[in-house]
Motif scaffolding. Structure first.
Motif, short mmCIF file in Angstrom:
data_model
loop_
_atom_site.label_atom_id
_atom_site.label_comp_id
_atom_site.label_asym_id
_atom_site.label_seq_id
_atom_site.Cartn_x
_atom_site.Cartn_y
_atom_site.Cartn_z
N TYR A 66 0.83 -1.20 0.00
CA TYR A 66 0.00 0.00 0.00
C TYR A 66 0.87 1.26 0.00
N ASP A 67 0.39 2.27 -0.72
CA ASP A 67 0.97 3.60 -0.62
C ASP A 67 0.44 4.19 0.68
N MET A 68 1.32 4.53 1.59
CA MET A 68 0.88 4.91 2.93
C MET A 68 0.65 6.41 3.12
N LEU A 69 1.10 7.20 2.20
CA LEU A 69 0.97 8.64 2.39
C LEU A 69 0.25 9.28 1.21
N GLY A 70 -0.65 10.15 1.49
CA GLY A 70 -1.42 10.94 0.53
C GLY A 70 -2.08 12.03 1.34
N GLN A 71 -2.88 12.87 0.70
CA GLN A 71 -3.46 14.02 1.40
C GLN A 71 -4.27 13.61 2.63
N ASN A 72 -5.15 12.61 2.50
CA ASN A 72 -5.94 12.17 3.66
C ASN A 72 -5.04 11.60 4.75
N ALA A 73 -4.03 10.85 4.35
CA ALA A 73 -3.13 10.26 5.33
C ALA A 73 -2.30 11.33 6.03
N VAL A 74 -1.90 12.36 5.30
CA VAL A 74 -1.12 13.45 5.91
C VAL A 74 -1.93 14.09 7.03
N LEU A 75 -3.18 14.37 6.75
CA LEU A 75 -4.04 15.00 7.76
C LEU A 75 -4.26 14.07 8.95
N SER A 76 -4.46 12.79 8.68
CA SER A 76 -4.64 11.81 9.74
C SER A 76 -3.39 11.72 10.61
N CYS A 77 -2.21 11.70 9.98
CA CYS A 77 -0.94 11.64 10.71
C CYS A 77 -0.77 12.86 11.61
N ALA A 78 -1.04 14.01 11.05
CA ALA A 78 -0.89 15.24 11.84
C ALA A 78 -1.86 15.24 13.02
N ASP A 79 -3.10 14.85 12.76
CA ASP A 79 -4.10 14.78 13.85
C ASP A 79 -3.66 13.81 14.93
N ASN A 80 -3.22 12.64 14.53
CA ASN A 80 -2.81 11.62 15.50
C ASN A 80 -1.58 12.05 16.30
N TYR A 81 -0.62 12.63 15.63
CA TYR A 81 0.57 13.12 16.32
C TYR A 81 0.18 14.16 17.37
N ARG A 82 -0.68 15.08 16.99
CA ARG A 82 -1.12 16.14 17.90
C ARG A 82 -1.92 15.58 19.07
N THR A 90 5.35 11.89 23.01
CA THR A 90 6.05 12.31 21.80
C THR A 90 6.51 11.07 21.05
N VAL A 91 6.02 10.88 19.85
CA VAL A 91 6.43 9.75 19.02
C VAL A 91 7.80 10.09 18.43
N ARG A 92 8.75 9.19 18.61
CA ARG A 92 10.13 9.47 18.22
C ARG A 92 10.37 9.45 16.71
N LYS A 93 9.63 8.63 15.97
CA LYS A 93 9.90 8.48 14.54
C LYS A 93 8.64 8.77 13.74
N ILE A 94 8.78 9.67 12.77
CA ILE A 94 7.64 10.03 11.93
C ILE A 94 7.16 8.81 11.12
N ALA A 95 8.06 7.90 10.81
CA ALA A 95 7.65 6.69 10.08
C ALA A 95 6.62 5.90 10.89
N ASP A 96 6.79 5.85 12.20
CA ASP A 96 5.83 5.13 13.05
C ASP A 96 4.47 5.83 13.04
N VAL A 97 4.48 7.16 13.01
CA VAL A 97 3.22 7.91 12.93
C VAL A 97 2.50 7.57 11.63
N ILE A 98 3.25 7.53 10.54
CA ILE A 98 2.66 7.24 9.23
C ILE A 98 2.10 5.82 9.20
N ILE A 99 2.87 4.85 9.63
CA ILE A 99 2.44 3.45 9.61
C ILE A 99 1.22 3.23 10.49
N ALA A 100 1.29 3.70 11.73
CA ALA A 100 0.17 3.51 12.65
C ALA A 100 -1.08 4.24 12.17
N SER A 101 -0.93 5.46 11.70
CA SER A 101 -2.08 6.24 11.25
C SER A 101 -2.73 5.60 10.03
N PHE A 102 -1.91 5.07 9.12
CA PHE A 102 -2.44 4.37 7.95
C PHE A 102 -3.30 3.19 8.40
#
Length: 130
Positions: A66-82, A90-102
């Motif tokens: 799966y492609d894990m990043l796109g506009q909807n995923a970006v917003l979801s990642c930012a929301d989840n991180y916040r 504080t999540v140490r790795k942005i990759a983990d935010v992307i994977i978990a949020s996806f």
């Protein structure tokens, strides 16, 4: 179907004996195992020997990816991180935010051994494969 994180794949390729590796080994023969493009990148960049790299590349190409990043995923990642930051996490790795949020966004269970995913399980509804 399950998504398998880089942490488990690394243990798998290194022959580590763990519950997650056993779950992956079992799943490879019985259900759909998927990865994200980001996970594939993390896995492949770690190989030093061309033979291991090429063998792993063939395996990855046989999996659902799966492609894990796109506009909807970006917003979801930012929301989840916040959301986690507001809880003092504080999540140490942005990759983990992307994977978990996806996985949360698509309701996919994640097989992982990296403890950094636990806040996503506890606070954001990430489904952990056990």
């Amino acid at each position: 179907m399950i998504i398998v994180d880089t942490s488990v794949w690394i243990d798998f390729f290194n022959g580590k004996n763990s519950d997650q590796v056993h779950l992956l080994d079992k799943a490879l023969g019985t259900e759909t195992v998927a990865i994200g493009d980001l996970i594939a990148l993390e896995i492949l960049q770690g190989f030093k020997k061309d033979k291991d790299y090429n063998t792993t590349k063939e395996l990855i190409n046989s999996l659902t990816t799966y492609d894990m990043l796109g506009q909807n995923a970006v917003l979801s990642c930012a929301d989840n991180y916040r959301k986690l930051r507001k809880k003092g996490i504080t999540v140490r790795k942005i990759a983990d935010v992307i994977i978990a949020s996806f996985c949360v966004l698509h309701d996919f269970p994640l097989l992982f051994s990296d403890k950094d995913f636990q806040p996503f399980v506890k606070h954001l509804g990430l489904k952990e494969v056990k």
